[in-house]
Every structure is written in structure tokens, then in C-alpha cells.
Design a protein around this motif. Structure first.
Motif: not given
Length: 520
Positions: A38-48
Motif C-alpha cells: 500500500s506504499g509503506a517505505s522500505g525503512r518503515q517495514i524494516c523498522t516495524s
């Protein structure tokens, strides 16, 4: 889900806890995949994902410690990509249980039960159990362990014990005498890694992590910094690159992390090679479409190569500045040789005589490459920075300058033509001088006949011609002799440099390229 909430769920469960843990991981991963698409960034997913694993480990550690009555002094410590907080979906989770003194029966029992649960979840877990002294001793003889300790991060447990490890790492592993050896080893490791994964950013099925331009390039730059300065760095607040460069690096890193997450989501495991099938699939996900000039997959890969090239360039720049900011090269010690009004050679390095040399005279940028080739010296970083800063918007008068073209032909008639052209391309100078070359920069050839992008293929073709003067003499003696007898070898080099220049404009590239050459 916070670790306290996970802990309460584990306590309320009357069934075995492994299925509970697996369900929690599975449902959260599904949520992260939906966010990714849905558009979350690569870093956002890695952090989560890093936070998910952190909270799960904390909850399991507390739950099992309480159940077994284990009160020994311990600390859970993250290493590697997990330690950096940059954990891609389904990547290796490097974990260490740090203990004090010796391994007690309680620690042994706790470790066994934790590992049984974690392995049953399907996580790719790398686990070690060590004391502070054992960690230091092992790292002294093992480069991989020594590197992993640079990405140390505290998760849970005895913080004083963790702090003791951190202090001993600096004292015993990265003191003044050891640090430069470590950096040299990592640079050699990088050279071998690049060769093993294709020897170019622009190989057609790149490895997103280990290949040249992959994530490992930035990791290496960070390891050099951490080893040298002993601090934990966020790569975008280093003081070694300017604000515009920071934004470019952050964008490129985020793009590669997104691509790597997608590869892992699709495979359900660690899978880092961007194969043709994955390229076409991801191009569709990102909304690329076929046009008359290029396929959707070619447009996607052109974007990928630009980001990979950026990451490779800034990683090298950070490493170079970190290593050389306090040192000078020892070649030609004590000598300063004036080359012309704009340049001098000091300590075996070519440098501009003022901070505005290239801005005031764009032709000086071309002369820098000419002198670097002729005197067999490197261009210093400050001069490279001038070229990068001022040549992107160079005036048309520079491209039409007789002095610039005379200098360019001297380069083509000289030695190390490929090396010089490759450096010009790396610093985006070749794109500035020949805008038509920029059009084939990072241009994919999506077929079974080519291994590299158009620009990389072109420069490698120049290298093959140049080898007729050296390693190919014995095997291709006739061609070598003909080349040596050519009165104007620069014409042949130009022919090779321009042979695919029309590929940015669709089919019939030979005819289209031929029509472009007179203006060039």
C-alpha cells in the motif's frame, strides 16, 4: 504489539506456546505485507519488523525466565542487520545471549527452551551464547565476528553487562593499532565480493544485498566509520556528505530496502537476487508500463540501477572521507608540483588550486582527468566534489569548447583509457559532456545476449579494445598489430563509445545512433 501484551497472551494460553508465537508472527507479517503493497517505505517495514522481533523476544525471555525461575545475570543482544535495526522480512536474525561468568544450569535450560520455540517458528535464527571475555577472544581471530560486534544493540536484560561488552570492544578490538587493519580487511573483502557477484553495479540480474551497489556497500562504509570513531552512527547524520547528498542516499537506500522486502515477501524466505521474473513482477507492482521506446521492466530496472549506483557512490565517498580526513598519501612526500594555473600535484594527488576552479572554468574539469591519466595520479576528493557540484548544469559552451575536445582526444590517445572513462562516468562527468551518453546510462538490455546495462557494456567494450595493447597481444596478434599501427586510435575508441548510443530511442538503434553522431 508491545512485549507486555504478548507476554499476557502467552500467560493466558493453556495450549503450547509455540503455535501462539507462530500465529502472532504470521498475522503481523501479513499486516506488514499489506502495508508494503500500500506504499509503506522500505525503512518503515524494516523498522516495524525489527520491533516485532524485539517484542517477541522480550516476551519469550520474560515468560521462560519466570517459568523456570532463572534469575542469572544475562542480556539479549542483537547483531548484524538486526542490530542495525534494518531487518528485512525473513532475513537472518543474529542474536546473542550475553552471560556473566559461567553458564549455569538455569541459563542452559532457558536457552534450550527459547531456541526450541524460535526454531519451530521458521525464523532464520543465528544464535550464540557468550561471556564478554569469550566475545572479545573469538572476535580477535574472526573477521565476521569482529564485524558483527560493530552492529551491537541492546534488547533486554542486564544493561550494565551489555555496557561492559561495548567498552571492551572499543578497548581490545578497535584501538588505534587494530582499526586500520580491520578497515583494510573489509575493503579487500568488498573487492572480492564485488568480483564474485558480477563486478559491476549494472549486471542484469543483480544481488540486492551483496552485489556492487547493493546494501552491503553502505554497511561497509558504516563499519569503517564505527571502527574509526567508536560511535553508533545513523547514516544520514554523518557530517561527511551535504544535505542534498543525504537526501539522495536516503531515497536510494529506501528503494533498495523496499525491493529486498518485496523479494523476501514473494519467496517467503531470504532471496536477494533480482531475477528477470522478479523484475517483471515488481515493474507491474510499481506501475511501470510498456512504451514505444522501452518495456516496463526496462524502465523499472533503469530506476533500480540509478539508486544502486547512488548507494555505491555515496558509500565509497563516505568511506574515502572517513579514512583520509586525518591522513595524507605518502607518494612524492614533501613535493608540490604545479601542473598549470589550475592544478598541482601534492603528495602524489592531483588537486585544484582553488575552491572555485571548476565553477570558474568548466574545461578545467576535463583537464583534471587528462592530468590524472597522464601523470598516473588520483584526483583528490575536494576536486571530485567540485566536478560533481558544478558540472551537472555545465553551460553549452563547455561542450562546444575546442579546448575541452582537444583534452578529451588526448585522453583517448593516452594510456588507461577505460579506467579514465569509467571514472568520468562514475562522477557523472561523461553524462555532462556527452548528454546522449546520459540517455543510455543505466539503460537495461532485457534480452539473453547482454549481461550488463548499455553504458556498462559500452565501457567494457572500450576496455576490450584497450587490452589489444596488453593481455590480448599473444592471443590476437593480428588485431593487436593492426591496432598498434592505427594513426588515430581515438577514432576507434569513439566508434566503440558511440556504437549503442541510439539504444535510448527504441528499435533500429544502429541507424538512429549513426544519425546522432555528427552533432556529437
Amino acid at each position: 504489539m508491545p512485549h507486555n501484551a504478548i507476554l499476557e497472551t502467552l500467560k493466558r494460553s493453556n495450549a503450547p506456546i509455540t503455535p501462539v508465537v507462530k500465529e502472532a508472527l504470521s498475522s503481523t507479517e501479513a499486516l506488514l505485507r499489506a502495508q508494503h503493497l500500500s506504499g509503506a517505505s522500505g525503512r518503515q517495514i524494516c523498522t516495524s519488523y525489527t520491533e516485532l522481533i524485539d517484542n517477541m523476544l522480550k516476551a519469550l525471555f520474560l515468560f521462560k525466565s519466570e517459568e523456570l525461575g532463572c534469575e542469572d545475570s544475562m542480556a539479549l543482544v542483537a547483531l548484524g542487520g538486526y542490530g542495525r535495526g534494518e531487518l528485512n522480512i525473513r532475513s537472518d536474525i543474529d542474536l546473542m545471549l550475553l552471560h556473566k561468568g559461567r553458564i549455569t544450569k538455569g541459563i542452559e535450560e532457558l536457552t534450550q527452551q527459547l531456541l526450541y520455540i524460535l526454531w519451530d517458528t521458521g525464523l532464520d535464527l543465528g544464535f550464540s551464547i557468550r561471556s564478554v571475555a569469550e566475545s572479545i577472544t573469538l572476535a580477535k581471530d574472526d573477521l565476521k565476528t569482529m564485524t558483527a560486534l560493530l552492529d551491537l544493540r541492546f534488547i533486554f536484560g542486564d544493561k550494565d553487562l551489555y555496557d561492559s561488552l561495548h567498552k571492551n570492544i572499543r578497548k581490545h578490538l578497535f584501538n588505534t593499532s587494530n582499526t586500520q587493519n580491520f578497515i583494510n580487511d573489509k575493503l579487500e573483502e568488498t573487492r572480492q565480493r564485488h568480483a564474485r557477484f558480477g563486478g559491476s553495479v549494472y549486471i542484469l540480474e543483480p544481488n540486492v544485498k551483496e552485489g556492487e551497489g547493493g546494501l552491503r556497500d553502505l554497511h561497509t562504509a558504516m563499519w569503517a566509520l564505527k571502527a574509526k570513531d567508536g560511535k553508533t552512527f545513523e547514516p544520514f547524520s554523518l557530517g561527511l556528505i551535504n544535505a542534498d547528498d543525504i537526501r539522495a542516499l536516503e531515497t536510494s537506500l529506501d528503494f533498495l530496502l523496499w525491493v529486498r522486502n518485496d523479494l523476501h515477501f514473494a519467496a517467503g524466505r531470504k532471496a536477494d537476487q533480482l531475477t528477470f521474473d522478479n523484475q517483471e513482477r515488481i515493474a507491474g507492482l510499481l506501475g511501470f508500463q510498456n512504451t514505444e521506446k522501452s518495456l516496463a521492466v526496462e524502465a523499472f530496472m533503469q530506476r533500480y540501477y540509478r539508486h544502486a549506483s547512488n548507494l555505491n557512490y555515496y558509500s565509497n565517498l563516505i568511506t574515502s572521507r572517513a579514512i583520509h580526513r586525518d591522513t595524507k598519501k605518502s607518494l612524492w612526500p614533501g613535493k608540490k608540483i604545479r601542473v598549470d594555473k589550475n592544478f598541482q600535484i601534492t603528495d602524489g594527488v592531483l588537486s585544484a588550486r582553488t575552491k572555485h576552479t571548476v565553477k570558474d572554468d568548466p574545461v578545467a574539469a576535463m583537464k583534471a582527468f587528462e592530468y590524472s591519466q597522464a601523470f598516473e595520479v588520483d584526483i583528490d576528493q575536494a576536486t571530485k566534489d567540485q566536478i560533481l557540484e558544478h558540472m551537472e548544469n555545465a553551460p553549452e559552451s563547455f561542450r562546444n569548447s575546442r579546448d575541452a575536445s582537444d583534452s578529451f582526444f588526448k585522453i583517448l590517445r593516452g594510456k588507461s583509457v577505460y579506467k579514465t572513462l569509467a571514472e568520468m562516468a562514475r562522477l557523472r562527468f561523461l553524462d555532462s559532456y556527452i548528454p546522449e551518453f546520459e540517455e543510455i546510462s543505466c539503460k537495461v538490455q532485457h534480452d539473453m545476449y547482454h549481461v550488463y546495462t548499455v553504458d556498462a557494456h559500452t565501457l567494457f567494450a572500450v576496455r576490450e579494445i584497450e587490452r589489444l595493447r596488453g593481455p590480448y597481444k599473444a592471443d590476437f596478434s593480428l588485431l593487436s598489430n593492426l591496432f598498434e599501427e592505427m594513426p588515430n586510435p581515438e577514432i576507434l575508441y569513439l566508434s566503440v563509445l558511440f556504437h549503442d548510443i541510439g539504444k535510448a530511442h527504441g528499435k533500429g538503434h544502429a541507424e538512429k545512433g549513426a544519425a546522432m553522431v555528427p552533432e556529437i
